[in-house]
Design an enzyme around this catalytic site. Structure first.
Site, PDB file in Angstrom:
ATOM      1  N   ASP A 106       0.845  -1.199   0.000  1.00 44.63           N
ATOM      2  CA  ASP A 106       0.000   0.000   0.000  1.00 44.63           C
ATOM      3  C   ASP A 106       0.880   1.248   0.000  1.00 44.63           C
ATOM      4  O   ASP A 106       2.046   1.201   0.399  1.00 44.63           O
ATOM      5  CB  ASP A 106      -0.898   0.024   1.240  1.00 44.63           C
ATOM      6  CG  ASP A 106      -1.863  -1.148   1.254  1.00 44.63           C
ATOM      7  OD1 ASP A 106      -2.188  -1.658   0.162  1.00 44.63           O
ATOM      8  OD2 ASP A 106      -2.269  -1.548   2.356  1.00 44.63           O
TER       9      ASP A 106
HETATM   10  N1  URA Z   1      -1.188  -6.101   3.614  1.00 46.96           N
HETATM   11  C1  URA Z   1      -1.708  -4.847   3.689  1.00 46.96           C
HETATM   12  O1  URA Z   1      -2.759  -4.641   4.274  1.00 46.96           O
HETATM   13  N2  URA Z   1      -1.034  -3.860   3.084  1.00 46.96           N
HETATM   14  C2  URA Z   1       0.143  -4.026   2.453  1.00 46.96           C
HETATM   15  O2  URA Z   1       0.704  -3.072   1.946  1.00 46.96           O
HETATM   16  C3  URA Z   1       0.682  -5.325   2.401  1.00 46.96           C
HETATM   17  C4  URA Z   1      -0.006  -6.350   2.982  1.00 46.96           C
END
Ligand code: URA
Length: 237
Positions: A106
């Site tokens: 993310d």
């Molecule tokens: N899980 C998440 O919620 N976000 C990420 O960036 C990676 C794994």
């Protein structure tokens, strides 16, 4: 291995731009099997011939593999009309290799991100069938407890009914936790912890398989993987 133009072969090493390489060849800095190369368009089979630049061997690689310490605020994408992506952080020469991120973190997630031009490798790393464990450090609102650990081990069902594979949750003394998952659903770790009433405040990926993030890499820095590190990505832990 394919027979390549000399300038293309050198540029695929990410050393310099095609224009700079043409200049290097013209100024006699490049040799093929000990003979100074005269033309950028000279055809070379990298499996047979030794190419040198200023006397140093130029190692042709079919594929490229980098680890990056992804900073916050940057998209795990190759290109975006508006926002900065991880590919905006690498050199123009590296961009030309056609690298892409292996899976997504993310925008606000930090830590280990692999960049490659090898689609088959990326697929293996991402696919839950390969059972490659991705380890995250999560800081949550409220510390996880033993019933959260058991729920993760059983396989969580998220608010929208999505079933997760069994995962490992390890509380850390400071109230944060480690999460080990083999799949990469959308916002997976955040949604898993939220389903237990522990919303994530901060998330960092520490490892993929047996490959750990190089702690000397500052956010936004990256480097090529060694042969051993590349093998360690696909190792089951
Ligand atoms: N899980 C998440 O919620 N976000 C990420 O960036 C990676 C794994």
């Amino acid at each position: 291995m394919p027979v390549l133009r000399l300038d293309k072969l050198i540029s695929e090493c990410g050393l310099a731009s095609r224009k700079e390489i043409k200049q290097m060849i013209k100024s006699g800095r490049v040799a093929v099997d000990g003979i100074v190369a005269a033309a950028p368009e000279q055809k070379v089979d990298p499996a047979i011939s030794l190419v040198t630049l200023d006397g140093e061997a130029v190692c042709y690689k079919k594929f490229h593999y980098y680890m990056m310490n992804k900073p916050e605020g940057v998209l795990s994408a190759t290109d975006d009309g508006k926002q900065k992506t991880v590919l905006d952080l690498v050199t123009p020469e590296m961009r030309k290799l056609g690298l892409f991120p292996v899976g997504r973190l993310d925008k606000d997630t930090t830590g280990l991100l692999l960049l490659t031009d090898d689609g088959e490798f990326a697929h293996k790393v991402i696919s839950p069938k390969s059972e490659i464990v991705k380890t995250y450090h999560a800081w949550t609102e409220g510390a996880v407890n033993s019933s959260d650990v058991a729920a993760f081990a059983d396989g969580l069902v998220l608010a929208d009914g999505t079933k997760c594979l069994p995962a490992e949750l390890k509380p850390v003394d400071d109230g944060s936790c480690l999460v080990m998952v083999m799949e990469g659903k959308y916002h997976q770790v955040k949604r898993m912890l939220a389903s237990r009433g522990k919303p994530v405040q901060r998330l960092k990926r520490l490892s993929i398989g047996a490959l750990k993030l190089d702690s000397s890499l500052k956010p936004g820095e990256y480097r090529e993987l060694t042969e051993n590190e590349l093998c360690s990505v696909l190792k089951k832990i």
